[in-house]
Write a protein that holds these residues in place. Sequence first.
Motif, PDB file in Angstrom:
ATOM      1  N   GLU A  90      37.841  32.713  40.195  1.00  0.00           N
ATOM      2  CA  GLU A  90      38.646  33.930  40.225  1.00  0.00           C
ATOM      3  C   GLU A  90      37.939  35.007  39.412  1.00  0.00           C
ATOM      4  O   GLU A  90      37.354  34.713  38.355  1.00  0.00           O
ATOM      5  N   ASN A  91      37.959  36.225  39.903  1.00  0.00           N
ATOM      6  CA  ASN A  91      37.383  37.328  39.149  1.00  0.00           C
ATOM      7  C   ASN A  91      37.962  37.343  37.738  1.00  0.00           C
ATOM      8  O   ASN A  91      39.176  37.210  37.559  1.00  0.00           O
TER       9      ASN A  91
ATOM     10  N   ARG B  64      38.410  39.635  35.410  1.00  0.00           N
ATOM     11  CA  ARG B  64      39.411  40.668  35.093  1.00  0.00           C
ATOM     12  C   ARG B  64      40.748  40.352  35.742  1.00  0.00           C
ATOM     13  O   ARG B  64      41.810  40.485  35.115  1.00  0.00           O
ATOM     14  N   ASP B  65      40.706  39.930  37.024  1.00  0.00           N
ATOM     15  CA  ASP B  65      41.942  39.576  37.718  1.00  0.00           C
ATOM     16  C   ASP B  65      42.614  38.377  37.056  1.00  0.00           C
ATOM     17  O   ASP B  65      43.841  38.316  36.942  1.00  0.00           O
ATOM     18  N   HIS B  66      41.783  37.436  36.625  1.00  0.00           N
ATOM     19  CA  HIS B  66      42.311  36.237  35.974  1.00  0.00           C
ATOM     20  C   HIS B  66      43.044  36.574  34.677  1.00  0.00           C
ATOM     21  O   HIS B  66      44.162  36.113  34.439  1.00  0.00           O
TER      22      HIS B  66
ATOM     23  N   LYS C 290      44.293  39.434  33.805  1.00  0.00           N
ATOM     24  CA  LYS C 290      45.493  40.215  34.122  1.00  0.00           C
ATOM     25  C   LYS C 290      46.624  39.301  34.572  1.00  0.00           C
ATOM     26  O   LYS C 290      47.770  39.429  34.137  1.00  0.00           O
ATOM     27  N   ARG C 291      46.302  38.360  35.449  1.00  0.00           N
ATOM     28  CA  ARG C 291      47.322  37.450  35.990  1.00  0.00           C
ATOM     29  C   ARG C 291      47.859  36.511  34.919  1.00  0.00           C
ATOM     30  O   ARG C 291      49.065  36.288  34.807  1.00  0.00           O
TER      31      ARG C 291
ATOM     32  N   ALA D  26      43.644  46.581  32.676  1.00  0.00           N
ATOM     33  CA  ALA D  26      42.188  46.688  32.811  1.00  0.00           C
ATOM     34  C   ALA D  26      41.569  47.239  31.532  1.00  0.00           C
ATOM     35  O   ALA D  26      40.507  46.791  31.086  1.00  0.00           O
TER      36      ALA D  26
ATOM     37  N   ARG E 251      33.170  35.646  37.105  1.00  0.00           N
ATOM     38  CA  ARG E 251      34.310  34.865  37.555  1.00  0.00           C
ATOM     39  C   ARG E 251      34.659  33.781  36.547  1.00  0.00           C
ATOM     40  O   ARG E 251      33.810  33.326  35.769  1.00  0.00           O
TER      41      ARG E 251
END
Length: 214
Positions: free
Chosen positions: A54-55, A57-59, A61-62, A68, A96
Amino acid sequence: MTDPIRVDIVSDVVCPWCAIGYSQLKQASDQTGIAIEVHWHPFELNPDMGPEGENLRDHVKRKYGSSAADSAAARDRITAIGKEIGFDFAFAEDQRMWNTFRAHQLIDWAEGQGRAHDMKLALLTAYFAQGRNVDDLDVLVDVAEGIGLDADQARQALDSGSQADQVRGKQRFWTQQGITGVPAMVFLRQHLVTGAQGTENYARILQHLAAEAA
């Protein structure tokens, strides 16, 4: 104190604070002249992570609800701390997060050859400094070969899953001891210290334990 101070470190190879904590501990050991004997133990921050990863940054955030801007600030802070203690963090926009169960199996395999410490440090470098996929079989074999271990034997160990049950057992042991986050360091099998505490604090811990032993 003549004998090194044993430090059991529960950690993951994709945990930046684990890299920082160990580097600070090593720095404290070098500065005080108090030797340490490090033993690494497995912990998975993301045991349910799929093979696609998983990216980062996305990880973040989630998982943590970080914006960001917050995520970028955290990476900048980690990078700055790394520079102070001699560890290179080279975060990339496309970096990732990966599943680390295979990486822990590789460390466990290397332990049988007296090279778990070298393998752990090589994997931390591979992920944070080189941005490599520490769930990829070829990458892991290359890392093993890079520290002088037999590539074919490393591949066979990972292909066969020969270390899987042992790693799961070690993970269960530490979670049963109440470890829920990393890094978690246990000094002399009895003093638990969590998080990256800083070089000065680790120096004080080592000096206190050395004085007690004397």
